[in-house]
Motif scaffolding. Structure first.
Motif, PDB file in Angstrom:
ATOM      1  N   SER A 114       0.773  -1.202   0.115  1.00  0.00           N
ATOM      2  CA  SER A 114       0.120  -0.009   0.095  1.00  0.00           C
ATOM      3  C   SER A 114       0.911   1.109  -0.136  1.00  0.00           C
ATOM      4  CB  SER A 114      -0.978  -0.007   0.983  1.00  0.00           C
ATOM      5  OG  SER A 114      -0.292   0.080   2.363  1.00  0.00           O
ATOM      6  N   LYS A 115       2.338   1.106   0.150  1.00  0.00           N
ATOM      7  CA  LYS A 115       3.118   2.327   0.353  1.00  0.00           C
ATOM      8  C   LYS A 115       3.798   2.313  -0.980  1.00  0.00           C
ATOM      9  CE  LYS A 115       4.764   3.503   4.023  1.00  0.00           C
ATOM     10  NZ  LYS A 115       5.554   3.704   5.497  1.00  0.00           N
ATOM     11  N   GLY A 116       3.530   1.507  -2.154  1.00  0.00           N
ATOM     12  CA  GLY A 116       3.831   1.578  -3.395  1.00  0.00           C
ATOM     13  C   GLY A 116       5.337   0.582  -3.624  1.00  0.00           C
ATOM     14  N   GLY A 117       5.184  -0.661  -2.775  1.00  0.00           N
ATOM     15  CA  GLY A 117       6.355  -1.361  -2.789  1.00  0.00           C
ATOM     16  C   GLY A 117       6.177  -2.373  -4.163  1.00  0.00           C
ATOM     17  N   ILE A 118       7.232  -3.090  -4.327  1.00  0.00           N
ATOM     18  CA  ILE A 118       7.275  -4.010  -5.497  1.00  0.00           C
ATOM     19  C   ILE A 118       6.899  -5.469  -5.117  1.00  0.00           C
ATOM     20  CG2 ILE A 118       8.548  -4.786  -7.464  1.00  0.00           C
ATOM     21  CD1 ILE A 118      10.529  -2.640  -7.169  1.00  0.00           C
ATOM     22  N   LEU A 119       5.905  -5.953  -5.811  1.00  0.00           N
ATOM     23  CA  LEU A 119       5.567  -7.516  -5.311  1.00  0.00           C
ATOM     24  C   LEU A 119       6.539  -8.305  -6.079  1.00  0.00           C
ATOM     25  CD1 LEU A 119       3.550  -9.325  -3.791  1.00  0.00           C
ATOM     26  CD2 LEU A 119       2.347  -9.182  -5.860  1.00  0.00           C
ATOM     27  N   ILE A 120       7.204  -9.145  -5.281  1.00  0.00           N
ATOM     28  CA  ILE A 120       8.038 -10.120  -6.101  1.00  0.00           C
ATOM     29  C   ILE A 120       7.859 -11.334  -5.980  1.00  0.00           C
ATOM     30  CG2 ILE A 120       9.989  -8.595  -6.313  1.00  0.00           C
ATOM     31  CD1 ILE A 120      11.220  -9.374  -4.180  1.00  0.00           C
ATOM     32  N   GLN A 121       8.385 -12.333  -6.479  1.00  0.00           N
ATOM     33  CA  GLN A 121       7.935 -13.828  -6.056  1.00  0.00           C
ATOM     34  C   GLN A 121       9.394 -14.626  -6.616  1.00  0.00           C
ATOM     35  OE1 GLN A 121       5.084 -15.553  -8.810  1.00  0.00           O
ATOM     36  NE2 GLN A 121       4.410 -17.042  -7.222  1.00  0.00           N
ATOM     37  N   CYS A 122       9.419 -15.576  -5.678  1.00  0.00           N
ATOM     38  CA  CYS A 122      10.547 -16.798  -5.695  1.00  0.00           C
ATOM     39  C   CYS A 122       9.848 -18.154  -6.009  1.00  0.00           C
ATOM     40  CB  CYS A 122      11.511 -16.792  -4.537  1.00  0.00           C
ATOM     41  SG  CYS A 122      10.619 -17.430  -3.305  1.00  0.00           S
ATOM     42  N   GLU A 123      10.676 -19.252  -5.794  1.00  0.00           N
ATOM     43  CA  GLU A 123      10.106 -20.362  -6.398  1.00  0.00           C
ATOM     44  C   GLU A 123       9.778 -21.277  -4.985  1.00  0.00           C
ATOM     45  OE1 GLU A 123       9.791 -21.457  -9.640  1.00  0.00           O
ATOM     46  OE2 GLU A 123      10.717 -19.589 -10.231  1.00  0.00           O
ATOM     47  N   CYS A 124       9.565 -20.884  -3.922  1.00  0.00           N
ATOM     48  CA  CYS A 124       9.333 -21.324  -2.656  1.00  0.00           C
ATOM     49  C   CYS A 124       7.721 -21.951  -2.656  1.00  0.00           C
ATOM     50  CB  CYS A 124       9.380 -20.549  -1.414  1.00  0.00           C
ATOM     51  SG  CYS A 124      11.090 -20.269  -0.766  1.00  0.00           S
ATOM     52  N   TYR A 170      14.293 -13.645  -7.381  1.00  0.00           N
ATOM     53  CA  TYR A 170      12.911 -13.040  -7.167  1.00  0.00           C
ATOM     54  C   TYR A 170      12.606 -12.496  -8.782  1.00  0.00           C
ATOM     55  CZ  TYR A 170      12.311 -13.479  -2.288  1.00  0.00           C
ATOM     56  OH  TYR A 170      12.107 -14.167  -0.978  1.00  0.00           O
ATOM     57  N   HIS A 171      11.614 -12.578  -9.344  1.00  0.00           N
ATOM     58  CA  HIS A 171      11.116 -11.796 -10.098  1.00  0.00           C
ATOM     59  C   HIS A 171       9.865 -11.068  -9.673  1.00  0.00           C
ATOM     60  CE1 HIS A 171       8.654 -15.559 -10.798  1.00  0.00           C
ATOM     61  NE2 HIS A 171       7.772 -14.811 -10.793  1.00  0.00           N
ATOM     62  N   ARG A 172       9.636  -9.911 -10.679  1.00  0.00           N
ATOM     63  CA  ARG A 172       8.485  -8.890 -10.360  1.00  0.00           C
ATOM     64  C   ARG A 172       7.255  -9.661 -10.678  1.00  0.00           C
ATOM     65  NH1 ARG A 172       8.313  -2.927 -10.879  1.00  0.00           N
ATOM     66  NH2 ARG A 172      10.779  -3.071 -11.040  1.00  0.00           N
ATOM     67  N   VAL A 173       6.109  -9.260 -10.054  1.00  0.00           N
ATOM     68  CA  VAL A 173       4.971 -10.100 -10.158  1.00  0.00           C
ATOM     69  C   VAL A 173       4.148  -8.847 -10.535  1.00  0.00           C
ATOM     70  CG1 VAL A 173       2.946 -11.135  -9.483  1.00  0.00           C
ATOM     71  CG2 VAL A 173       4.998 -11.657  -8.535  1.00  0.00           C
ATOM     72  N   ASP A 174       3.551  -8.822 -11.674  1.00  0.00           N
ATOM     73  CA  ASP A 174       2.465  -7.591 -12.281  1.00  0.00           C
ATOM     74  C   ASP A 174       1.239  -7.924 -11.989  1.00  0.00           C
ATOM     75  OD1 ASP A 174       4.567  -6.156 -13.229  1.00  0.00           O
ATOM     76  OD2 ASP A 174       5.162  -7.111 -14.853  1.00  0.00           O
ATOM     77  N   GLY A 175       0.555  -6.853 -11.554  1.00  0.00           N
ATOM     78  CA  GLY A 175      -1.022  -6.770 -11.239  1.00  0.00           C
ATOM     79  C   GLY A 175      -1.030  -7.970  -9.833  1.00  0.00           C
ATOM     80  N   GLN A 176      -2.276  -7.804  -9.173  1.00  0.00           N
ATOM     81  CA  GLN A 176      -2.319  -8.365  -8.129  1.00  0.00           C
ATOM     82  C   GLN A 176      -3.562  -9.562  -8.219  1.00  0.00           C
ATOM     83  OE1 GLN A 176      -3.362  -5.328  -5.228  1.00  0.00           O
ATOM     84  NE2 GLN A 176      -1.530  -4.326  -5.393  1.00  0.00           N
ATOM     85  N   THR A 177      -3.360 -10.246  -9.210  1.00  0.00           N
ATOM     86  CA  THR A 177      -4.346 -11.416  -9.538  1.00  0.00           C
ATOM     87  C   THR A 177      -3.652 -12.595  -8.569  1.00  0.00           C
ATOM     88  OG1 THR A 177      -3.488 -11.552 -11.605  1.00  0.00           O
ATOM     89  CG2 THR A 177      -5.868 -10.900 -11.436  1.00  0.00           C
ATOM     90  N   LEU A 178      -2.436 -12.790  -8.702  1.00  0.00           N
ATOM     91  CA  LEU A 178      -1.853 -13.934  -8.071  1.00  0.00           C
ATOM     92  C   LEU A 178      -1.844 -13.848  -6.705  1.00  0.00           C
ATOM     93  CD1 LEU A 178       1.002 -14.496 -10.853  1.00  0.00           C
ATOM     94  CD2 LEU A 178      -0.980 -16.011 -10.103  1.00  0.00           C
ATOM     95  N   LEU A 179      -1.975 -12.517  -5.978  1.00  0.00           N
ATOM     96  CA  LEU A 179      -1.948 -12.333  -4.567  1.00  0.00           C
ATOM     97  C   LEU A 179      -2.334 -13.577  -3.659  1.00  0.00           C
ATOM     98  CD1 LEU A 179      -2.324  -8.755  -3.787  1.00  0.00           C
ATOM     99  CD2 LEU A 179      -0.194  -9.878  -3.411  1.00  0.00           C
ATOM    100  N   PRO A 180      -1.712 -14.121  -2.842  1.00  0.00           N
ATOM    101  CA  PRO A 180      -2.476 -14.989  -1.726  1.00  0.00           C
ATOM    102  C   PRO A 180      -3.317 -14.224  -1.151  1.00  0.00           C
ATOM    103  CG  PRO A 180      -0.162 -14.846  -1.468  1.00  0.00           C
ATOM    104  CD  PRO A 180      -0.494 -13.675  -2.379  1.00  0.00           C
ATOM    105  N   GLN A 181      -4.531 -15.018  -0.553  1.00  0.00           N
ATOM    106  CA  GLN A 181      -5.744 -14.468  -0.251  1.00  0.00           C
ATOM    107  C   GLN A 181      -5.230 -13.652   1.087  1.00  0.00           C
ATOM    108  OE1 GLN A 181      -8.543 -14.709  -1.759  1.00  0.00           O
ATOM    109  NE2 GLN A 181      -9.380 -13.247  -0.360  1.00  0.00           N
ATOM    110  N   ARG A 182      -4.477 -14.072   1.941  1.00  0.00           N
ATOM    111  CA  ARG A 182      -4.068 -13.445   2.937  1.00  0.00           C
ATOM    112  C   ARG A 182      -3.755 -12.061   2.862  1.00  0.00           C
ATOM    113  NH1 ARG A 182       0.646 -15.821   6.778  1.00  0.00           N
ATOM    114  NH2 ARG A 182       1.016 -14.027   8.180  1.00  0.00           N
ATOM    115  N   ILE A 183      -2.933 -11.737   1.895  1.00  0.00           N
ATOM    116  CA  ILE A 183      -2.490 -10.401   1.534  1.00  0.00           C
ATOM    117  C   ILE A 183      -3.534  -9.719   0.898  1.00  0.00           C
ATOM    118  CG2 ILE A 183      -0.805  -9.036   0.194  1.00  0.00           C
ATOM    119  CD1 ILE A 183       1.140 -11.288   0.280  1.00  0.00           C
ATOM    120  N   LYS A 184      -4.363 -10.271  -0.031  1.00  0.00           N
ATOM    121  CA  LYS A 184      -5.506  -9.373  -0.360  1.00  0.00           C
ATOM    122  C   LYS A 184      -6.692  -9.087   0.720  1.00  0.00           C
ATOM    123  CE  LYS A 184      -6.112 -11.740  -4.930  1.00  0.00           C
ATOM    124  NZ  LYS A 184      -6.919 -12.669  -5.689  1.00  0.00           N
ATOM    125  N   ASP A 185      -6.723  -9.842   1.537  1.00  0.00           N
ATOM    126  CA  ASP A 185      -7.713  -9.502   2.730  1.00  0.00           C
ATOM    127  C   ASP A 185      -7.132  -8.170   3.540  1.00  0.00           C
ATOM    128  OD1 ASP A 185      -9.324 -11.462   2.012  1.00  0.00           O
ATOM    129  OD2 ASP A 185      -8.778 -13.007   3.571  1.00  0.00           O
TER     130      ASP A 185
END
Ligand code: ZN
Ligand code: ZN
Length: 229
Positions: A151-161, A194-209
């Motif tokens: 919410s403060k403008g951070g970049i969403l990133i994802q690894c292979e965990c 890590y790679h950048r994730v675009d859009g928030q569709t993939l976001l885990p439900q917990r973060i969405k909530d």
């Protein structure tokens, strides 16, 4: 319910509104009473801040008048974490932060400089406030700061965990962007970059909530100016 109706002994100003904020404010007040905090002369300003990345922060602004401390102490608590792990906020975070405040006031009164913020004096103060708390520099607790960082403008990133653990949020800086491009930012667990994730569709439900919660709060506080600060 408005904050004007809610008064807590030893807290001069606050913006507590929701049930868990009110309970946290009561606990701050109870602990300060326990250590006979001089709240007549040192005003306590307690703020529930949804923009705070840390669980808490504080600021001591006091001076001595005839040997007695006078001034204002400001205590900030991240209220989203009250929703995530209420128990740890009450039992660990609040005593941790109040001990910093007491430490700051004590340094002023006794005329010493704090070299290490989590020193023996601080540990003793935590114990005095809450004997069950663990006086650790890093508070244990199930706090997830990703929604706050997003919410403060951070970049969403994802690894292979995989699953929830593979998502992280880093500050949106030129250095971080470059590291992502050159795949120099690797996960400590799976070792993949890590790679950048675009859009928030993939976001885990917990973060969405959490994000939905933060947005809702922002709307409410926008409509009620007295809750904004
Ligand atoms: Zn600390
Ligand atoms: Zn990983």
């Amino acid at each position: 319910m408005t904050t004007e109706n809610l008064k807590f002994p030893l807290i001069t100003q606050h913006n507590a509104e929701y049930p868990r904020e009110v309970q946290a404010a009561k606990e701050v007040s109870r602990l300060l009473t326990k250590v006979e905090f001089p709240s007549q002369d040192v005003w306590v300003d307690l703020r529930f801040d949804y923009a705070l990345v840390e669980h808490s922060s504080s600021n001591v602004d006091v001076m001595l008048i005839r040997g007695q401390p006078h001034g204002i102490v400001r205590i900030n608590l991240q209220a989203l974490y009250l929703m995530q792990d209420f128990e740890s906020m009450l039992m660990e975070v609040i005593p941790h932060e109040l001990a910093h405040v007491l430490h700051g006031v004590k340094a002023k009164v006794d005329g010493f400089t704090i070299e290490k913020v989590h020193d023996d004096i601080w540990q003793h103060l935590v114990f005095k406030l809450q004997p069950d708390a663990e006086p650790l520099p890093k508070v244990k607790g199930e706090f997830d700061d990703r929604a706050v960082r997003l919410s403060k403008g951070g970049i969403l990133i994802q690894c292979e965990c995989g699953e929830d653990e593979s998502f992280a949020v880093i500050a949106n800086t030129a250095g971080n962007s470059a590291k992502l491009r050159t795949e120099d930012h690797k996960c400590g667990t799976c070792k993949f970059p890590y790679h950048r994730v675009d859009g928030q569709t993939l976001l885990p439900q917990r973060i969405k909530d959490d994000l939905a919660f933060l947005e809702r709060i922002q709307c409410i506080k926008f409509q009620h100016p007295h809750l904004q600060r």
